[in-house]
Enzyme design. Structure first.
Site: not given
Ligand code: 4NP
Length: 148
Positions: A9, A3, A117
């Site tokens: 995720r 991800c 997300d």
């Molecule tokens: P992930 O969610 O891609 O599912 O781990 C996110 C976690 C952090 C960020 C973006 C998406 N961020 O921009 O910090």
């Protein structure tokens, strides 16, 4: 399992698939296309929804997806279309490209749907993501190890 941040995720996807394939001789890992959260634990909301479902993801630490991952893994599941583009951009050849799959295409073939997300949302988003990933991982696990 890939991800963006590797804290929401993909750690869930890693934990869920490991829980379904604990008898199989497979290596399951996760990574992020972004470097924002390297070495951090999964988001507390991912840890919580996993725990409710009997899956412990507390030992995971975020890392960045590397080109070498194309050599180390046969299948690379991405959570959304942006992850797909970012990972494909790192591919070195056609062999790398064909390894990359949208994870929800396991449930809804060819639809290229995103696992949303949940980072900026509330707990419901995490519950929803868990359900989607559990369904997808059930199908993946059956394909990899039909005997369970
Ligand atoms: P992930 O969610 O891609 O599912 O781990 C996110 C976690 C952090 C960020 C973006 C998406 N961020 O921009 O910090």
């Amino acid at each position: 399992m890939v991800c963006l941040g590797n804290i929401c995720r993909s750690p869930l996807a890693e934990g869920i698939l490991k829980s379904k394939l604990f008898r199989a001789n497979v290596v399951i890992d996760s990574a992020g296309t972004g470097a924002y959260h390297i070495d951090q634990k999964p988001d507390s909301r991912s840890i919580a929804i996993a725990k409710i479902n009997g899956v412990d993801i507390t030992d995971q630490r975020a890392r960045k997806f590397l080109a070498e991952d194309f050599d180390a893994f046969d299948l690379i599941y991405v959570m959304d279309n942006a992850n797909y583009r970012d990972v494909i951009e790192m591919a070195r050849n056609e062999d790398d490209i064909v390894k990359v799959k949208m994870i929800l295409n396991e449930v809804f073939p060819n639809e290229n749907l995103d696992v949303p997300d949940p980072y900026l949302g509330g707990d419901f988003g995490f519950k929803n993501v868990y359900k989607m990933l559990d369904e997808a991982c059930e199908i993946i696990a059956k394909k990899i190890n039909p005997d369970g």
